[in-house]
Design an enzyme around this catalytic site. Structure first.
Site, mmCIF file in Angstrom:
data_model
loop_
_atom_site.group_PDB
_atom_site.id
_atom_site.type_symbol
_atom_site.label_atom_id
_atom_site.label_comp_id
_atom_site.label_asym_id
_atom_site.label_seq_id
_atom_site.Cartn_x
_atom_site.Cartn_y
_atom_site.Cartn_z
ATOM 1 C CG ASP A 146 6.050 -6.519 7.682
ATOM 2 O OD1 ASP A 146 6.101 -6.420 8.780
ATOM 3 O OD2 ASP A 146 4.798 -6.989 7.460
ATOM 4 C CB SER B 88 -0.788 -0.024 1.197
ATOM 5 O OG SER B 88 -0.472 0.092 2.496
ATOM 6 C CG ASP C 75 4.084 -4.221 3.208
ATOM 7 O OD1 ASP C 75 4.506 -5.053 4.062
ATOM 8 O OD2 ASP C 75 3.122 -3.788 2.786
ATOM 9 C CG ASP D 198 2.422 -2.571 7.608
ATOM 10 O OD1 ASP D 198 1.843 -2.144 6.573
ATOM 11 O OD2 ASP D 198 2.659 -3.471 8.060
ATOM 12 C CE1 TYR E 104 -7.233 -5.653 1.511
ATOM 13 C CE2 TYR E 104 -7.023 -4.973 3.745
ATOM 14 C CZ TYR E 104 -6.500 -5.193 2.362
ATOM 15 O OH TYR E 104 -5.311 -4.734 2.386
ATOM 16 C CE LYS F 139 -5.801 -1.744 1.257
ATOM 17 N NZ LYS F 139 -4.225 -1.293 1.323
#
Length: 493
Positions: A135, A69, A82, A80, A205, A196
């Site tokens: 992450d 995202s 990625d 968060d 989702y 989303k």
């Protein structure tokens, strides 16, 4: 009129906090830049350990590429990041990433809650940097230096890489192809935020629960944007629901890139909702969709189509589209899944493992003619002392309203307990009436944010065995704890 309707939708998105503030955006950019500097220091340290010539050490580099995202520019204020660490050929995952880099990160100011997650398809480190969750998987390229602007779609960089690195690079490659193929990036981003939000509110989702994951929604959204390149936001929302409510599944959804259409392999249409990856036409998005979750997704597409037929009106009420799914009004009975562990650190591992096996439970329930609607929300029973997580899945009318839950639990337990390397926790399955739902579970899932599994923090007071570099025999890169239940090496050196 469509312009007014689109504006009202954008205002609703802002009110719901779907768009981060400029200050939050700047904070994330600073975190990514800080992480890049750490990675550069790390790769030069590894090059020194490998005893590379001084010239090569000075020239070598690694980089950070964002995806998910954040990479698509559709993250929220609490999302968060990625981020993929891309390193050169001499920097290994086992020693250099999970031990040397872990060791460098652990003591840094502003960095907390660092965990190594190894027993998954895409191994990664998970931590918080300046309060933002990150992450961080790893990909190793067959080059001596990785440029900051590395073109990850260039076949030269992808040749002869290992399977784990290939999987780690998949998210980056998908994001990059979507950026290249959508006709209007801003419209795509606004539409994806809306979709989303809709999928979260309506309980469709979450890939682990058999629904649509982020990559699925991104490709479906990009497809609609390609089909309607000049449409307003309100028209795109309407066309999204119309397109997929009437889509002839299992015909695959595939983004158009100017190449010849890919032929359909009948064996690959066994998926309920096949969606091709834009970076590799021969590959499909991994999906956990089952018969009952496919049915719910289709129902929600049809509902969205019905409600958005007049979305172009200036006084259109967007709230109806995003109305939270009324689980406690829709179902009379629920399957309660209670997961617990001896302590909070063990619970994170255990819950993450159980959730990764949810698809088997869904299929087992379908086999005994008791299909269900797996609410993705994760609750905590505060009246119980032991650390726990609770899930409530709506039980659909089937051949029997009371499945043999003990036999289902026994079969599910065999799957869950097989291969788990930590300490097994508790797992209880039961059927409860809607009147027996606790107050916290009567809430809709609008305010329930799906939680990622936490991972173990090790006791560094345990006896530890030093791990020496393979290339510098006298150089300690970290320590291995002697506790047999500890799955990952610590890096307390």
């Amino acid at each position: 009129m469509e312009g007014e309707s689109s504006l009202s939708l954008l205002q609703l998105m802002a009110k719901e906090g779907l768009v981060p503030s400029p200050e939050e955006e700047e904070r994330r950019k600073n975190v990514v830049e800080k992480l890049k500097k750490i990675i550069m220091a790390w790769v030069k340290k590894v090059a020194w350990q490998r005893r590379l010539p001084t010239k090569h050490i000075a020239e070598t580099s690694a980089t950070i590429l964002t995806y998910g995202s954040y990479g698509l520019g559709v993250h929220g204020s609490d999302s968060d990041i990625d981020a993929l660490c891309v390193g050169p050929v001499f920097a290994t995952m086992a020693e250099d990433f999970f031990i040397v880099l872990h060791n460098m990160l652990k003591g840094r100011e502003g960095l907390s809650e660092i965990h190594c997650v190894k027993d998954v398809k895409v191994p990664l480190m998970r931590f918080k940097l300046d309060g933002i969750s990150i992450d961080l998987p790893y990909a190793q390229l067959k080059v001596l230096s990785v440029p900051e602007d590395v073109d990850i779609l260039n076949p030269c960089f992808l040749s002869d890489i290992d399977e784990t690195s290939w999987k780690s690079l998949s998210g980056i490659r998908v994001n990059k192809r979507i950026h290249q193929l959508v006709p209007n990036l801003e419209n795509f981003q606004s539409l994806l935020r809306c979709i989303k939000f809709w999928a979260t509110r309506r309980g469709v989702y979450g890939n682990l629960n058999g629904f649509l994951g982020g990559v699925h929604l991104a490709i479906l959204t990009a497809f609609v944007c390609q089909c309607h390149p000049n449409a307003s936001l309100s028209a795109l929302v309407s066309n999204f629901f119309k397109t997929f409510a009437l889509w002839p599944w299992p015909t695959p959804v595939e983004l158009q890139d100017g190449a010849m259409p890919t032929t359909i392999n009948p064996a690959e249409t066994q998926f309920f909702m096949p969606i091709r990856l834009p970076c590799s036409p021969s590959e499909y998005c991994h999906s956990n969709i089952t018969r009952c979750t496919f049915y719910k997704i289709r129902v929600e597409f049809l509902r969205g189509h019905k409600l958005t037929k007049d979305a172009g009106r200036p006084n259109f009420d967007w709230e109806n589209i995003f109305e939270p799914f009324p689980y406690s009004k829709k179902y009379m009975r629920f399957i309660k899944i209670y997961v617990s562990a001896a302590n909070q650190d063990d619970l994170g591992d255990w819950v993450g493992w159980v959730k990764s096996r949810f698809r088997f439970l869904l299929i087992k329930l379908e086999e005994v003619q008791s299909p269900c609607d797996p609410n993705p929300a994760e609750y905590v029973d505060v009246d119980v002392e032991e650390p726990n997580a609770v899930f409530y899945w709506g039980l659909l009318p089937g051949k029997t309203n009371f499945p043999d839950i003990e036999s289902v639990k026994e079969a599910f337990w065999k799957v869950v307990s097989n291969g788990y390397q930590g300490s097994l926790g508790r797992l209880e399955l039961s059927i409860v009436q809607v009147s027996q739902l606790p107050n916290y579970a009567r809430l809709d899932n609008a305010s329930r944010k799906g939680t990622k599994a936490c991972w173990k923090i090790f006791d560094y007071n345990q006896q530890r065995i030093p791990i020496y570099s393979q290339h510098l025999p006298d150089y300690v890169v970290g320590y291995m704890t002697t506790n047999r239940d500890t799955k990952y090496p610590s890096a307390g050196g």
